[in-house]
Scaffold this active site. Structure first.
Site: not given
Lengths: 213, 592
Positions: B347, B517-520
């Site tokens: 991100q 964010t944790t949006h890997l």
């Protein structure tokens, strides 16, 4: 396969009492340090009276101190800043070695006086030098030790009092944070009106709690 | 010794959002389903009751609800020339753990991607020409379209009771919503959440500047709601302890508050917690999964045979398990061949912190929900002409302030010392009158040839398996995008009357210690060509047709929104394909 669903996860409450991690000398030094990082003023106590040293003591005795849950397998290699902390020292080891380093540094440079025997101005001067990277300790990175303090002391000032700091919710009262009240449906529409109610901790409030006579 | 359990129709690896959706859909189709979860069982009443759920130290600072790195972690480096080192404590992202997965402790920001996001390479090439994209950018079309997914987005939003204002219903633009969104078949199930002072000021300033602000779509309930499965959620109370925390009010859409109560009553569903799947087993042909092997907390190894395997762990653990199981050809960035590990992304987040006059502004920043706030979408995806700017991608931006928790959120103006009397004074003066969005600029990260996942040659997990290694850095395209968006964002705070504004641009190199964010995303991506994707358009493995892989690991690149809405819609889409096509004729659904 045996398993226990829904194990309880209620918190432990830290109580006042003897130091659990620090030696008496270490504790005295930490109380002096936390009072320089968050000094007392006429409205709000400083780090010492807010319990920040007690907070750090209890944290270092617990899972945080032993780096429980973190990845601890080697090899340990120094990497880039972006690769994050790679020290084999646990926080407990960092404090033990860091406090010893601070004591040696102060005594060597102030005619045998330790940190607690210095004036507040002298203490600030030492901490500023450490912050600026101008001081070397033998066993640990002095600047890294100070960074840990700058993280841990405000945590003690602002975390729930059940962890041993933020005594009487002084940190929360200073800024107007209401703690764990958990329901602000009555105030979401009251734009630009300061929330008026005092904070509540996981342990409730002292004035809601009967005292033993 | 590996002990063999009785065979199941389906084994599901990881019981988060997509594992729960898949388990429900496949159990509902009459299949015998077993879910295996690495972490513990979690339940609102026992794990995060209101009496102690709001403990900032325990949950936010000490990461109570997340995976312990000692269980497993990954290694990280910016460049292929560097030696990767293990992430010893989490920073840039927070891998979940336990039943409910990230769904337990998310903010519940529930977005849909733009129609053009799904056909990204085709769209950008048509509009700007192929030469406009950097040579090493490996963005792809998804193989699935917004129209394919619309019914499944809708299904998830009604499952969750998403609170929001539609901007486009069946092609009709609706005032007050996001005019850029794809057409939706009906309105959100619940009206938007009420907005606090800061978000309201932001929306007014944004409107004055000519933008069209709208409330962030929220999985926190604006009112009591009963979902189509009959599960009830309560109204959000704006407690300010949402992301990183479990909700004590049953107000946040999670697997626990939407699906699991019904799923657990199904006799053909069972789950094992605290059990880590270590391998997907294949038959001698290597073309068929026979089940999985897992290890329980006692260190005992078990084999769970199954006809169908659903891999629904967190992004990077999906990729790791495929690599460790020998499924699919590992990606090789030098030869630009192979698929597993390819198109890995994260991100591009940045923020603007603004300081207002304490005598005139009191924001009560602790009055917040996880997805409260007002946003604009003018600079997301390809909603604006990128031609003059020399980059592609974008993001939404908004005054989305999710908390006033004082360890995390006590901003001080630049120049303030880090400690001492002046620091204390600045914290006191600015706490009520500063704004610090949780996610200010929520920018995309597109995929590149040298950003990928493989197995680390040195570091191992507690079972002695190689850790996954991530090689990731920001490219110029994303840094340019971020500078442009952050400046636009700051203009809005200027218009709100802030007396001091701090622009916290995202800068390289990628730093694994700084939370974004944790949006890997990516690493096991979907697509139309087995040469450049691991999965077909139904999330089915090209190589092992009785294996489906859910989650953001399927994203070929990461658009400028939070991923969960799309992750869930893809799970429903894949479940639909399994129920209505695969089960009738088990085998490869697409002839490539």
């Amino acid at each position: 396969m045996p398993w226990t669903p829904f194990p309880t996860s209620a918190p432990d409450f830290e109580r006042p009492g003897p130091w659990q991690f620090f030696t008496t000398d270490e504790a005295t030094a930490v109380e002096a340090i936390v009072d320089r990082i968050i000094p007392p003023d006429p409205d709000t106590p400083g780090g010492k009276d807010a319990g920040c040293a007690v907070f750090i003591d209890r944290q270092l005795k617990g899972p945080y101190g032993s780096a429980a849950g973190l990845y601890r397998l080697g090899p340990y290699t120094k990497g880039t800043k972006e690769q994050g902390p790679q020290s084999a020292n646990t926080p407990a080891e960092l404090y033990r070695k860091g406090l010893a380093g601070l004591d040696r540094y102060c005594k060597a440079n102030n005619g045998g006086k330790g940190f607690t025997q210095l004036s507040a101005e002298q203490q600030d001067g030492v901490l500023k030098k450490i912050e600026a990277g101008e001081v070397k300790f033998d066993e640990v990175d002095a600047q890294g030790f100070f960074d840990a303090l700058l993280k841990d002391v405000p945590e003690g000032f602002f975390s729930d009092p059940i962890h041993g700091g933020n005594k009487n919710m002084v940190g929360w009262s200073m800024i107007g944070f209401p703690g764990i009240r958990y329901d602000y449906r009555d105030w979401i529409h009251r734009h630009n009106e300061r929330y008026p109610h005092p904070p509540v901790s996981i342990a409730g409030r002292a004035d809601w709690t009967p005292h033993k006579s | 010794m590996v002990r063999k359990l009785p065979a199941k129709d389906v084994v599901i690896v990881g019981l988060g959002w997509t594992g729960s959706i898949m388990a429900y859909e496949l159990a509902d189709a009459g299949l015998d389903v077993m879910a295996i979860e690495r972490g513990p069982w979690r339940n609102t009443a026992t794990d995060h009751p209101p009496g102690y759920a709001a403990d900032e130290l325990r949950y936010r600072i000490r990461h109570e609800l997340f995976l312990r790195p000692e269980q497993t972690t990954f290694t990280f480096r910016n460049k292929m020339s560097q030696t990767a080192l293990p992430i010893r404590t989490w920073g840039a992202f927070m891998p979940p753990n336990g039943v409910g997965g990230g769904g337990v402790h998310w903010n519940a920001e529930t977005w849909r991607f733009l129609p053009t996001d799904f056909v990204l390479r085709t769209h950008l090439t048509q509009r700007y020409g192929a030469g406009f994209l950097p040579d090493d950018m490996t963005i792809q079309d998804w193989g699935v379209t917004y129209d394919d997914l619309e019914p499944h987005y809708d299904r998830f939003e009604y499952l969750c009771g998403t609170s929001g204002q539609a901007g486009n219903v069946k092609g009709q633009i609706v005032e007050g919503g996001n005019p850029f969104e794809g057409p939706r078949s009906r309105h959100y199930p619940n009206p938007p959440q009420d907005q606090p002072f800061g978000a309201t000021l932001f929306a007014k300033a944004a409107r004055d500047l000519g933008y069209k602000p709208f409330p962030q779509p929220s999985g926190n309930m604006s009112r009591a709601y009963q979902n189509p499965l009959g599960v009830r959620l309560g109204p959000c109370t704006f407690c300010g302890f949402c992301e990183w925390f479990g909700c004590g009010n049953y107000s946040k859409a999670t697997p626990q508050t939407t699906i699991l109560p019904v799923l657990l009553r199904k006799p053909n569903f069972a789950a094992r917690d605290n059990s880590e799947v270590t391998r997907i087993n294949l038959d001698a042909s290597g073309k068929r999964a026979t089940g999985v092997t897992f290890v329980d907390t006692g260190g005992n190894e078990w084999e769970q045979p199954a006809d169908l395997v659903i891999l629904s762990a967190y992004t990077i653990f999906n990729v790791q398990l495929l690599l460790l199981s020998g499924i699919g050809k590992p990606y090789d960035p030098v030869g630009n061949s192979g698929v597993i590990g390819r198109n890995f992304t994260h991100q591009t987040i940045s923020d603007v912190v603004s300081f207002f006059d304490p005598a005139k502004f009191a924001f009560n920043p602790f009055i917040a929900s996880g997805s409260i706030g007002m946003c604009i979408d003018e600079f997301n995806g390809d909603n604006f002409d990128h031609g003059p700017h020399g980059f592609v991608g974008g993001g939404y931006m908004g005054q989305v302030q999710t908390n006033g928790r004082p360890i995390e959120t006590a901003p001080v103006p630049p120049g303030t010392p880090r400690w001492g009397a002046q620091w204390k004074k600045a914290v006191k003066e600015n706490y009520q009158s500063a704004l610090k969005p949780g996610t200010g600029v929520h920018g995309s990260m597109y995929s590149y040839r040298d950003v990928y996942v493989d197995l680390d040659p040195t570091y191992k997990d507690r079972f002695g398996r190689p850790l996954a290694r991530m090689t990731i850095d920001f490219h110029d395209n994303e840094l340019k995008q971020n500078a442009f968006l952050t400046d636009k964002f700051a203009e809005i705070f200027q218009a709100m009357g802030a007396r001091q504004i701090v622009k916290e641009y995202r800068k390289g190199p990628y730093d694994v210690t700084k939370y974004q964010t944790t949006h890997l995303c990516g690493g096991a991506i979907m697509g139309t060509d087995p040469g450049t994707s691991a999965l077909n358009r139904y999330l089915q493995s090209w190589d092992v047709p009785n294996l489906f892989v859910t989650g953001a690991s399927a994203f070929p690149q990461n658009p400028g929104y939070n991923p969960t809405g799309t992750v869930a819609a893809l799970a429903y889409w894949a479940a639909d394909a399994i129920r209505n096509r695969y089960l009738k004729n088990p085998g490869q659904l697409i002839n490539a």
